[in-house]
Write a protein that holds these residues in place. Sequence first.
Motif, PDB file in Angstrom:
ATOM      1  N   ASN A   9       4.543  43.345  38.397  1.00 31.51           N
ATOM      2  CA  ASN A   9       4.998  42.162  37.656  1.00 31.51           C
ATOM      3  C   ASN A   9       3.737  41.450  37.171  1.00 31.51           C
ATOM      4  O   ASN A   9       3.062  40.782  37.951  1.00 31.51           O
ATOM      5  CB  ASN A   9       5.823  41.256  38.581  1.00 31.51           C
ATOM      6  CG  ASN A   9       6.180  39.930  37.915  1.00 31.51           C
ATOM      7  OD1 ASN A   9       5.982  39.770  36.705  1.00 31.51           O
ATOM      8  ND2 ASN A   9       6.691  38.996  38.700  1.00 31.51           N
ATOM      9  N   HIS A  94      13.764  35.939  38.947  1.00 31.06           N
ATOM     10  CA  HIS A  94      12.519  35.778  39.708  1.00 31.06           C
ATOM     11  C   HIS A  94      12.440  34.337  40.199  1.00 31.06           C
ATOM     12  O   HIS A  94      12.879  33.413  39.506  1.00 31.06           O
ATOM     13  CB  HIS A  94      11.307  36.126  38.833  1.00 31.06           C
ATOM     14  CG  HIS A  94      10.045  36.192  39.628  1.00 31.06           C
ATOM     15  ND1 HIS A  94       9.346  35.061  39.982  1.00 31.06           N
ATOM     16  CD2 HIS A  94       9.383  37.240  40.187  1.00 31.06           C
ATOM     17  CE1 HIS A  94       8.301  35.424  40.720  1.00 31.06           C
ATOM     18  NE2 HIS A  94       8.303  36.741  40.857  1.00 31.06           N
ATOM     19  N   GLU A 165      12.117  38.861  47.726  1.00 33.23           N
ATOM     20  CA  GLU A 165      10.811  38.215  47.627  1.00 33.23           C
ATOM     21  C   GLU A 165      10.870  36.840  48.290  1.00 33.23           C
ATOM     22  O   GLU A 165      11.315  35.866  47.673  1.00 33.23           O
ATOM     23  CB  GLU A 165      10.414  38.035  46.157  1.00 33.23           C
ATOM     24  CG  GLU A 165      10.237  39.334  45.406  1.00 33.23           C
ATOM     25  CD  GLU A 165       9.306  39.161  44.201  1.00 33.23           C
ATOM     26  OE1 GLU A 165       8.358  39.938  44.107  1.00 33.23           O
ATOM     27  OE2 GLU A 165       9.531  38.243  43.395  1.00 33.23           O
ATOM     28  N   ALA A 169       5.942  33.820  50.316  1.00 33.31           N
ATOM     29  CA  ALA A 169       4.989  34.938  50.370  1.00 33.31           C
ATOM     30  C   ALA A 169       4.442  35.295  48.988  1.00 33.31           C
ATOM     31  O   ALA A 169       3.558  36.135  48.873  1.00 33.31           O
ATOM     32  CB  ALA A 169       5.657  36.164  50.988  1.00 33.31           C
ATOM     33  N   ILE A 170       4.973  34.655  47.951  1.00 29.37           N
ATOM     34  CA  ILE A 170       4.577  35.038  46.594  1.00 29.37           C
ATOM     35  C   ILE A 170       3.264  34.371  46.203  1.00 29.37           C
ATOM     36  O   ILE A 170       3.172  33.143  46.161  1.00 29.37           O
ATOM     37  CB  ILE A 170       5.679  34.682  45.573  1.00 29.37           C
ATOM     38  CG1 ILE A 170       6.924  35.530  45.855  1.00 29.37           C
ATOM     39  CG2 ILE A 170       5.182  34.893  44.145  1.00 29.37           C
ATOM     40  CD1 ILE A 170       8.097  35.227  44.953  1.00 29.37           C
ATOM     41  N   GLY A 171       2.262  35.197  45.943  1.00 32.22           N
ATOM     42  CA  GLY A 171       0.974  34.696  45.460  1.00 32.22           C
ATOM     43  C   GLY A 171       0.218  33.872  46.486  1.00 32.22           C
ATOM     44  O   GLY A 171      -0.758  33.210  46.159  1.00 32.22           O
ATOM     45  N   GLY A 208       5.986  40.039  47.472  1.00 33.29           N
ATOM     46  CA  GLY A 208       5.364  38.853  48.075  1.00 33.29           C
ATOM     47  C   GLY A 208       4.065  39.271  48.733  1.00 33.29           C
ATOM     48  O   GLY A 208       4.067  39.738  49.869  1.00 33.29           O
ATOM     49  N   SER A 209       2.967  39.156  47.966  1.00 31.27           N
ATOM     50  CA  SER A 209       1.634  39.492  48.474  1.00 31.27           C
ATOM     51  C   SER A 209       1.550  40.909  49.013  1.00 31.27           C
ATOM     52  O   SER A 209       0.800  41.171  49.961  1.00 31.27           O
ATOM     53  CB  SER A 209       1.170  38.465  49.523  1.00 31.27           C
ATOM     54  OG  SER A 209       1.085  37.170  48.936  1.00 31.27           O
ATOM     55  N   MET A 210       2.292  41.845  48.413  1.00 25.91           N
ATOM     56  CA  MET A 210       2.088  43.256  48.785  1.00 25.91           C
ATOM     57  C   MET A 210       0.730  43.671  48.229  1.00 25.91           C
ATOM     58  O   MET A 210       0.383  43.330  47.101  1.00 25.91           O
ATOM     59  CB  MET A 210       3.192  44.155  48.229  1.00 25.91           C
ATOM     60  CG  MET A 210       3.075  45.594  48.728  1.00 25.91           C
ATOM     61  SD  MET A 210       4.356  46.695  48.074  1.00 25.91           S
ATOM     62  CE  MET A 210       5.569  46.647  49.381  1.00 25.91           C
ATOM     63  N   LEU A 228       7.754  45.168  44.635  1.00 21.36           N
ATOM     64  CA  LEU A 228       7.549  44.415  43.396  1.00 21.36           C
ATOM     65  C   LEU A 228       6.230  43.677  43.598  1.00 21.36           C
ATOM     66  O   LEU A 228       6.122  42.828  44.496  1.00 21.36           O
ATOM     67  CB  LEU A 228       8.716  43.452  43.138  1.00 21.36           C
ATOM     68  CG  LEU A 228       8.617  42.599  41.867  1.00 21.36           C
ATOM     69  CD1 LEU A 228       8.442  43.453  40.622  1.00 21.36           C
ATOM     70  CD2 LEU A 228       9.866  41.727  41.714  1.00 21.36           C
ATOM     71  N   VAL A 229       5.249  44.030  42.792  1.00 21.21           N
ATOM     72  CA  VAL A 229       3.863  43.661  43.072  1.00 21.21           C
ATOM     73  C   VAL A 229       3.332  42.770  41.963  1.00 21.21           C
ATOM     74  O   VAL A 229       3.311  43.181  40.794  1.00 21.21           O
ATOM     75  CB  VAL A 229       2.997  44.946  43.161  1.00 21.21           C
ATOM     76  CG1 VAL A 229       1.576  44.586  43.571  1.00 21.21           C
ATOM     77  CG2 VAL A 229       3.616  45.957  44.115  1.00 21.21           C
ATOM     78  N   GLY A 230       2.900  41.565  42.309  1.00 20.26           N
ATOM     79  CA  GLY A 230       2.359  40.651  41.312  1.00 20.26           C
ATOM     80  C   GLY A 230       0.857  40.826  41.174  1.00 20.26           C
ATOM     81  O   GLY A 230       0.374  41.720  40.478  1.00 20.26           O
ATOM     82  N   GLY A 231       0.105  39.979  41.871  1.00 21.97           N
ATOM     83  CA  GLY A 231      -1.356  39.945  41.731  1.00 21.97           C
ATOM     84  C   GLY A 231      -2.021  41.314  41.801  1.00 21.97           C
ATOM     85  O   GLY A 231      -2.879  41.642  40.965  1.00 21.97           O
TER      86      GLY A 231
HETATM   87  P1  PGA Z   1       2.568  38.566  44.364  1.00 22.21           P
HETATM   88  O1  PGA Z   1       3.819  38.345  43.404  1.00 22.21           O
HETATM   89  O2  PGA Z   1       2.500  40.051  44.666  1.00 22.21           O
HETATM   90  O3  PGA Z   1       1.388  38.084  43.588  1.00 22.21           O
HETATM   91  O4  PGA Z   1       2.825  37.770  45.604  1.00 22.21           O
HETATM   92  C1  PGA Z   1       5.015  39.067  43.552  1.00 22.21           C
HETATM   93  C2  PGA Z   1       6.036  38.589  42.554  1.00 22.21           C
HETATM   94  O5  PGA Z   1       6.125  37.380  42.311  1.00 22.21           O
HETATM   95  O6  PGA Z   1       6.779  39.410  41.973  1.00 22.21           O
END
Ligand code: PGA
Length: 247
Positions: A9, A94, A165, A169-171, A208-210, A228-231
């Motif tokens: 993501n 999201h 998520e 834990a997100i970001g 969430g911070s994977m 689902l991977v953000g950063g």
């Molecule tokens: P993150 O984001 O991996 O940076 O925590 C995940 C997301 O919001 O989809």
Amino acid sequence: MKKQLIAGNWKMNGSLQSNAALVAALAAGAGSAQCLVAVCVPAPYLAQVQLLVAGTRIDLGAQDVSQHESGAFTGEMSAGMLREFATRYCLVGHSERRQYHGETDALVATKAQRALAAGITPIVCVGETLAERDAGRTEEVVKRQLAAVIHTNGHCISEIVVAYEPVWAIGTGKTASPEEAQQVHAVLRAQLQAATAHADRVHILYGGSMNAANAAQLLSQPDIDGGLVGGASLKPADFLSIIAAAR
Ligand code: PGA
């Protein structure tokens, strides 16, 4: 057994130049991946990334879709438009959309329905805030969020992807422990089982911070079917390590 799905993501990040470099690195490294791989990109880059991923192992995803089919909805993108760019997945609900754009459970359910009708797999995001977790309301919250999508989409529910998520834990660098995540995934699986005979087909992703360091443990849990991977999805080496940890 179904292949796991690792979806990046990108959120509101990227440029024509950096996208080209990122996708080239991913395509080169993901050739031997066991799992399914996708990148959910900002809408203005769908056309660019459609071309970049053509002929690779990487599928294209969007980050949002309108609940309307067409018409006077300035600034919105319909599922039909996304489909024209070979968009395979679309995030819906999201937590950043729920939080900053006031998206309700019912709206998220309608968006999922629009995506399905256009042949796009919605990745339906659910998750509790820190206050909800501390109040012991995690199960209640995620079940309520998923119930709305089940209610609206009926027998099509086996065609969705769910992403658990936890908002806290997100970001943040804080990850749910593999056991905490598995516990919630099992609740979601049971809820899907009550709604469809094909619940085992549904990918339930953790997000969430994977990262490269924690992915293998999370992905080894029985009901965690991907991430689902953000950063970390913006850093080719990190995203490729997560892909390598998936089966
Ligand atoms: P993150 O984001 O991996 O940076 O925590 C995940 C997301 O919001 O989809």
